[in-house]
Design a protein around this motif. Structure first.
Motif, PDB file in Angstrom:
ATOM      1  N   TYR A  28       1.597  13.707  10.255  1.00 47.21           N
ATOM      2  CA  TYR A  28       2.491  13.357  11.544  1.00 47.21           C
ATOM      3  C   TYR A  28       4.136  13.122  10.948  1.00 47.21           C
ATOM      4  O   TYR A  28       4.712  12.853  11.733  1.00 47.21           O
ATOM      5  N   ILE A  29       4.314  13.813   9.938  1.00 47.64           N
ATOM      6  CA  ILE A  29       5.689  13.714   9.430  1.00 47.64           C
ATOM      7  C   ILE A  29       6.592  14.431  10.163  1.00 47.64           C
ATOM      8  O   ILE A  29       7.979  13.699  10.399  1.00 47.64           O
ATOM      9  N   HIS A  30       6.442  15.301  10.989  1.00 48.05           N
ATOM     10  CA  HIS A  30       7.460  15.833  12.083  1.00 48.05           C
ATOM     11  C   HIS A  30       7.794  14.881  13.238  1.00 48.05           C
ATOM     12  O   HIS A  30       8.776  14.804  13.754  1.00 48.05           O
TER      13      HIS A  30
ATOM     14  N   GLY B  99       0.865  -1.206  -0.043  1.00 49.10           N
ATOM     15  CA  GLY B  99       0.109  -0.181   0.042  1.00 49.10           C
ATOM     16  C   GLY B  99       0.802   1.285   0.223  1.00 49.10           C
ATOM     17  O   GLY B  99       1.938   1.472  -0.684  1.00 49.10           O
ATOM     18  N   ALA B 100       0.481   2.137   0.858  1.00 52.06           N
ATOM     19  CA  ALA B 100       1.299   3.417   0.900  1.00 52.06           C
ATOM     20  C   ALA B 100       2.034   3.620   2.339  1.00 52.06           C
ATOM     21  O   ALA B 100       2.628   4.460   2.861  1.00 52.06           O
ATOM     22  N   HIS B 101       2.312   2.226   2.472  1.00 55.59           N
ATOM     23  CA  HIS B 101       3.312   1.948   3.847  1.00 55.59           C
ATOM     24  C   HIS B 101       4.816   1.981   3.695  1.00 55.59           C
ATOM     25  O   HIS B 101       5.488   3.032   3.672  1.00 55.59           O
ATOM     26  N   GLU B 102       5.303   0.756   3.025  1.00 57.16           N
ATOM     27  CA  GLU B 102       6.873   0.635   2.940  1.00 57.16           C
ATOM     28  C   GLU B 102       7.009   0.134   1.695  1.00 57.16           C
ATOM     29  O   GLU B 102       6.330  -0.992   1.050  1.00 57.16           O
ATOM     30  N   HIS B 103       8.234   0.375   1.103  1.00 53.93           N
ATOM     31  CA  HIS B 103       8.778  -0.393  -0.055  1.00 53.93           C
ATOM     32  C   HIS B 103      10.446  -0.550   0.250  1.00 53.93           C
ATOM     33  O   HIS B 103      11.209   0.224  -0.374  1.00 53.93           O
TER      34      HIS B 103
ATOM     35  N   LEU C 248       2.496  11.864   0.855  1.00 51.57           N
ATOM     36  CA  LEU C 248       1.405  10.998   1.483  1.00 51.57           C
ATOM     37  C   LEU C 248       1.056   9.929   1.151  1.00 51.57           C
ATOM     38  O   LEU C 248       0.711   8.810   1.830  1.00 51.57           O
ATOM     39  N   HIS C 249       1.230   9.707  -0.152  1.00 54.30           N
ATOM     40  CA  HIS C 249       0.861   8.177  -0.807  1.00 54.30           C
ATOM     41  C   HIS C 249       1.936   7.304  -1.013  1.00 54.30           C
ATOM     42  O   HIS C 249       1.881   6.342  -1.698  1.00 54.30           O
ATOM     43  N   SER C 250       3.221   7.883  -0.722  1.00 53.41           N
ATOM     44  CA  SER C 250       4.503   7.304  -1.038  1.00 53.41           C
ATOM     45  C   SER C 250       5.078   6.150  -0.186  1.00 53.41           C
ATOM     46  O   SER C 250       5.269   6.520   0.972  1.00 53.41           O
ATOM     47  N   ARG C 251       4.972   4.754  -0.495  1.00 52.75           N
ATOM     48  CA  ARG C 251       5.788   3.964   0.404  1.00 52.75           C
ATOM     49  C   ARG C 251       7.315   4.074   0.381  1.00 52.75           C
ATOM     50  O   ARG C 251       8.018   3.796   1.031  1.00 52.75           O
ATOM     51  N   VAL C 252       7.689   4.825  -0.968  1.00 50.33           N
ATOM     52  CA  VAL C 252       9.039   5.182  -1.223  1.00 50.33           C
ATOM     53  C   VAL C 252       9.669   6.096  -0.079  1.00 50.33           C
ATOM     54  O   VAL C 252      10.561   5.875   0.375  1.00 50.33           O
ATOM     55  N   ALA C 253       8.917   7.084   0.163  1.00 51.24           N
ATOM     56  CA  ALA C 253       9.072   8.351   1.030  1.00 51.24           C
ATOM     57  C   ALA C 253       9.360   7.466   2.363  1.00 51.24           C
ATOM     58  O   ALA C 253      10.358   7.994   2.879  1.00 51.24           O
ATOM     59  N   LEU C 254       8.332   6.817   3.016  1.00 49.83           N
ATOM     60  CA  LEU C 254       8.432   6.466   4.279  1.00 49.83           C
ATOM     61  C   LEU C 254       9.654   5.594   4.393  1.00 49.83           C
ATOM     62  O   LEU C 254      10.571   5.737   5.579  1.00 49.83           O
TER      63      LEU C 254
END
Length: 308
Positions: free
Chosen positions: A198-200, A133-137, A167-173
């Protein structure tokens, strides 16, 4: 031999800095292998791996498949769209049916966040998360950090900005987790509507101004807008997004230094980056693709060595 602290690769969140360094050292070896005339090693001749993709994928699926074949593993590919899942079969039943054919490892992409973790608790195989999903990659974050290490010598102390649809990116997280574990500083940049609230809490600063972000960073990782996950309109138009958050050659050349441009793909040319940026000498996009095979070989090899 050094080994990973985990039996699955479910997310960067669950692995240590030592695990990441071990994956990188192993990938160095495999990168040498895939640049030889004979690109195969017999390391995993007795291992069978199933690739189970419940979401569309081109690069990740091909990259995993190539990595597995370079290691001489037996590979089974499973596309959910043409399977019994469409008849209502559950995820666990689907995977257990595949495992009963004596499969040792499952590489899975799924639209539900946490699907890989859920699977790892319910089936008897080593699980590699190819995106949930938009969680992890996790493998994308590993190959991104590996590419930074290759281009800049080290990840520690580097300044990396991730630009776009956070917001929708698993790559970012996954990137935030891996870069912080390796000692880099991370900022994000994008429209307010595409920055998670919650990014902070992750120790990441938000820089709303693209030019300021690029002047600050050593590396800019440009993400595409994930139109397939946008249930409502998060910005007025693609053209307006490109004007505010897109990087063109003029902007790149006007900076007071040379920065590295990355992109996990697929690129929407003319939106997040223009063609002349994607194809410039500052871009490491094709290096990322090449390194993806070596890094995935390393992950599969290290996890397979823990299968008893």
């Amino acid at each position: 031999m050094k080994e990973l602290s985990v039996n699955h690769l479910l997310g960067i969140k669950y692995i240590t800095e030592e695990d990441i360094q071990l994956i990188f050292e192993t990938a160095d070896h495999f990168k040498e292998v895939i640049n030889r005339p004979i690109k195969k090693v017999p390391s995993l001749r007795d291992i069978t791996i199933a690739n189970i993709f419940f979401e569309n994928s081109t690069r990740t699926k091909l990259s995993f498949e190539l990595a597995q074949k370079r290691l001489s593993a037996d590979v089974v590919n499973f596309a959910a769209s043409s399977s019994s899942v469409t008849k209502g079969e559950t995820l666990i039943d689907t995977v257990n049916n595949i495992l009963s054919m004596k499969v040792d490892m499952v590489v899975m992409r799924h639209s539900s966040p946490g699907a890989a973790v859920f699977l790892s608790k319910n089936v008897n195989a080593s699980i590699v998360n190819a995106g949930d999903g938009a969680h992890e990659h996790p493998t994308q974050a590993l190959l991104d950090a590996y590419t930074i290490r290759e281009r800049l010598g080290d990840v520690a102390g580097k300044k990396v900005v991730i630009v776009g649809d956070i917001l929708h990116s698993r790559v970012a997280l996954s990137n935030i987790y891996s870069l912080q574990k390796l000692g880099a500083q991370v900022k994000v940049c994008g429209p307010n509507t595409l920055i998670p609230r919650y990014i902070h809490e992750l120790g990441v600063e938000v820089e709303p101004n693209l030019r300021k972000a690029l002047e600050w960073c050593d590396v800019a990782n440009m993400l595409r807008v994930q139109n397939e996950r946008l249930d409502i309109s998060y910005f007025p138009s693609t053209r307006e997004y490109a004007m505010q958050y897109g990087v063109d050659k003029q902007l790149l050349d006007s900076l007071n230094k040379e920065i590295v441009i990355m992109h996990p793909g697929p690129i929407n040319r003319g939106v997040e980056i223009t063609s002349d940026v994607a194809d410039s000498k500052q871009s490491v996009i094709l290096n990322q693709v090449e390194n993806g095979v070596a890094v995935r070989m390393a992950v599969i090899y290290l996890l397979a060595s823990k299968i008893k």
